[in-house]
Scaffold this motif. Structure first.
Motif, PDB file in Angstrom:
ATOM      1  N   PHE A 199       0.830  -1.208   0.000  1.00  0.00           N
ATOM      2  CA  PHE A 199       0.000   0.000   0.000  1.00  0.00           C
ATOM      3  C   PHE A 199       0.864   1.256   0.000  1.00  0.00           C
ATOM      4  CE2 PHE A 199      -2.162   3.451   2.184  1.00  0.00           C
ATOM      5  CZ  PHE A 199      -3.312   3.569   1.417  1.00  0.00           C
ATOM      6  N   SER A 200       1.926   1.278   0.813  1.00  0.00           N
ATOM      7  CA  SER A 200       2.780   2.468   0.874  1.00  0.00           C
ATOM      8  C   SER A 200       3.484   2.701  -0.458  1.00  0.00           C
ATOM      9  CB  SER A 200       3.797   2.359   2.016  1.00  0.00           C
ATOM     10  OG  SER A 200       4.680   1.273   1.815  1.00  0.00           O
ATOM     11  N   MET A 201       3.829   1.611  -1.157  1.00  0.00           N
ATOM     12  CA  MET A 201       4.413   1.754  -2.496  1.00  0.00           C
ATOM     13  C   MET A 201       3.394   2.333  -3.466  1.00  0.00           C
ATOM     14  SD  MET A 201       6.784  -1.607  -3.129  1.00  0.00           S
ATOM     15  CE  MET A 201       7.211  -0.952  -4.744  1.00  0.00           C
ATOM     16  N   PHE A 202       2.165   1.807  -3.418  1.00  0.00           N
ATOM     17  CA  PHE A 202       1.095   2.326  -4.276  1.00  0.00           C
ATOM     18  C   PHE A 202       0.841   3.806  -3.995  1.00  0.00           C
ATOM     19  CE2 PHE A 202      -3.559   3.246  -3.988  1.00  0.00           C
ATOM     20  CZ  PHE A 202      -3.780   3.476  -5.336  1.00  0.00           C
ATOM     21  N   PHE A 203       0.780   4.152  -2.696  1.00  0.00           N
ATOM     22  CA  PHE A 203       0.506   5.530  -2.303  1.00  0.00           C
ATOM     23  C   PHE A 203       1.605   6.471  -2.799  1.00  0.00           C
ATOM     24  CE2 PHE A 203       0.048   9.114   0.575  1.00  0.00           C
ATOM     25  CZ  PHE A 203      -1.315   9.229   0.717  1.00  0.00           C
ATOM     26  N   MET A 204       2.874   6.081  -2.589  1.00  0.00           N
ATOM     27  CA  MET A 204       3.975   6.950  -2.989  1.00  0.00           C
ATOM     28  C   MET A 204       4.104   7.023  -4.505  1.00  0.00           C
ATOM     29  SD  MET A 204       7.989   6.830  -1.952  1.00  0.00           S
ATOM     30  CE  MET A 204       9.150   7.862  -2.838  1.00  0.00           C
ATOM     31  N   THR A 205       3.932   5.877  -5.186  1.00  0.00           N
ATOM     32  CA  THR A 205       4.030   5.871  -6.645  1.00  0.00           C
ATOM     33  C   THR A 205       2.960   6.756  -7.257  1.00  0.00           C
ATOM     34  OG1 THR A 205       4.896   3.601  -6.576  1.00  0.00           O
ATOM     35  CG2 THR A 205       4.081   4.393  -8.691  1.00  0.00           C
ATOM     36  N   ILE A 213       8.734   2.205   6.043  1.00  0.00           N
ATOM     37  CA  ILE A 213      10.114   2.563   5.711  1.00  0.00           C
ATOM     38  C   ILE A 213      10.526   1.868   4.425  1.00  0.00           C
ATOM     39  CG2 ILE A 213      12.525   2.426   6.446  1.00  0.00           C
ATOM     40  CD1 ILE A 213      11.447   2.300   9.347  1.00  0.00           C
ATOM     41  N   VAL A 214      10.309   0.548   4.402  1.00  0.00           N
ATOM     42  CA  VAL A 214      10.748  -0.260   3.264  1.00  0.00           C
ATOM     43  C   VAL A 214       9.978   0.106   2.002  1.00  0.00           C
ATOM     44  CG1 VAL A 214      10.869  -2.616   2.349  1.00  0.00           C
ATOM     45  CG2 VAL A 214      11.494  -2.162   4.729  1.00  0.00           C
ATOM     46  N   GLY A 215       8.651   0.295   2.135  1.00  0.00           N
ATOM     47  CA  GLY A 215       7.835   0.602   0.970  1.00  0.00           C
ATOM     48  C   GLY A 215       8.293   1.836   0.205  1.00  0.00           C
ATOM     49  N   PRO A 216       8.394   3.012   0.861  1.00  0.00           N
ATOM     50  CA  PRO A 216       8.878   4.198   0.140  1.00  0.00           C
ATOM     51  C   PRO A 216      10.293   4.052  -0.404  1.00  0.00           C
ATOM     52  CG  PRO A 216       7.767   4.844   2.152  1.00  0.00           C
ATOM     53  CD  PRO A 216       7.894   3.345   2.201  1.00  0.00           C
ATOM     54  N   MET A 217      11.162   3.343   0.339  1.00  0.00           N
ATOM     55  CA  MET A 217      12.521   3.155  -0.155  1.00  0.00           C
ATOM     56  C   MET A 217      12.538   2.294  -1.426  1.00  0.00           C
ATOM     57  SD  MET A 217      14.694   2.693   3.386  1.00  0.00           S
ATOM     58  CE  MET A 217      16.257   2.576   2.517  1.00  0.00           C
TER      59      MET A 217
END
Length: 410
Positions: free
Chosen positions: A27-33, A154-158
């Motif tokens: 989800f954090s990857m989806f949100f940041m992307t 942390i890991v997702g946005p990185m």
């Protein structure tokens, strides 16, 4: 007396937090992307706010009914189904972007359905924890789950920042889809072996919903805690979340700079979550109010700094302090709530934790679109939130004096 087995020997709990961990990364990857795609490709801060509202508003509309479902059906079935469908939606977004067909309108529609699914998975997941562990392990279980969640943030946005930097936005969506689908695998109901449904009362969904609100309304502790969570997520976290990508773009940053700030926020949450998991906190109400006041003071400092590196350090402090607001209250609510009505109570608490973000997004983007500096907006929000927090400290005697009956547990 027989020694209680460790949480980490509880295979069902391990599968639950692995699934939750991967879901948060995805989800954090989806949100940041999506955030970077809208800011860089669509070039509009107001468009970002509209899309984020489309993702989060359905949670406000549907979250209470998500709690009703969590009390009526197996929570593991709800969590598996929602994660799987969210993974499919991310694959659709990936395919559209790969074909250069991902438009503002498509993002609104797909984000809307993504948010509806989250409205069902959130209450189910939070109300499942008391069924997986002993009551005096709930605080530790929450700390572990939320700690891993912060690692995920942390890991997702990185991962997302690195993937977008070297492989582009399209690949970022593909990786997030794979991770969310993997989270669904760990949440497969036969693996988690959830017990029977606690709520066996036969009544209409509307009566179920009314019963949940009546239960919360009768508790001064729950009402005050919900007000505190709303203050935190509207005046501090929600406003700063939407401001971060705008500030990065304003000060000439790149996706890597955005990932640094997002990661710092997650590291701060992780560190404080680890502390909460170890330290015995008896005065949870007072701890929660103190955490809110500290968060808002740091947010005021955040509003005054025009340097991305210092903002990264302040993001760490915001993450560190805000965890002391949510976990103590959240744990006490789980310990003291009737299991039969747990899903509905947790849905209202979850709504307070997440449902007011879209209002913050809308308010901030509207003010920025009208030419007001984003850091002035953050300052105004933080001051209003601080006033509310101080009044709550003064008036909220029941909450301030609350003492946990399970604080002696490790």
């Amino acid at each position: 007396m027989e020694q209680q087995p460790s949480l980490f020997k509880n295979s069902r709990f391990i599968l639950l937090f692995l699934g939750s961990f991967l879901a948060i990364i995805g989800f954090s990857m989806f949100f940041m992307t999506t955030t970077w795609f809208v800011i860089s490709d669509l070039g509009s801060a107001s468009s970002l706010g509209i899309i984020l509202i489309a993702i989060t508003v359905p949670r406000i509309l549907m979250m209470a009914f998500g709690g009703v479902l969590a009390d009526k059906f197996k929570k593991t079935t709800i969590m598996f189904s929602t994660s799987f469908i969210q993974g499919v939606l991310l694959i659709i977004i990936f395919v559209l972007n790969h074909a250069n067909q991902l438009t503002f309108e498509y993002l609104i529609i797909l984000g809307f359905f993504f948010g509806i699914l989250d409205a069902f998975s959130g209450p189910a997941g939070t109300s499942l924890i008391p069924k997986m562990v002993e009551k005096n392990q709930i605080k530790q279980a929450n700390a572990v789950i939320q700690g891993l969640g912060q690692i995920g943030f942390i890991v997702g946005p990185m991962i997302s920042g690195s993937v977008m930097e070297y492989a582009g936005v399209t690949t970022g969506y593909l990786v997030s889809a794979i991770i969310v689908l993997l989270s669904a695998f760990f949440m497969f109901p036969p693996f988690l072996k959830e017990g029977p449904v606690d709520n066996t009362v036969k009544q209409t969904p509307l009566k179920d919903l009314i019963e949940g609100f009546s239960y919360v309304k009768a508790s001064k502790f729950l009402l005050t805690g919900i007000l505190i969570l709303i203050t935190l997520n509207f005046f501090a976290f929600g406003a700063i979340s939407i401001a971060i990508p705008i500030l990065v773009e304003t000060y000439g940053g790149s996706p890597i700079n955005l990932s640094y700030i997002e990661a710092a926020l997650g590291v701060g949450m992780l560190v404080s979550t680890a502390i909460i998991g170890i330290v015995k906190i008896r005065r949870r109400g007072l701890t929660s109010i103190a955490g809110l006041i500290a968060t808002l003071f740091v947010a005021i400092a955040f509003s005054q700094i025009p340097n991305l590196y210092i903002l990264t350090a302040l993001a760490f402090l915001i993450g560190f302090t805000m965890t002391f607001v949510s976990i103590p209250f959240f744990t006490s609510a789980q310990e003291d709530t009737d299991p039969r009505i747990m899903g509905r109570v947790m849905s209202i608490v979850f709504l307070a934790m997440n449902g007011f973000d879209p209002l913050a997004y809308a308010s901030v983007t509207l003010l920025v679109a009208r030419g007001i500096d984003v850091q002035h907006v953050i300052l105004s929000f933080s001051i209003v939130g601080l006033i509310i927090a101080l009044i709550t400290l003064w008036k909220g005697r029941t909450y301030r004096k609350y003492t946990s009956n399970y604080y002696t547990a490790a």
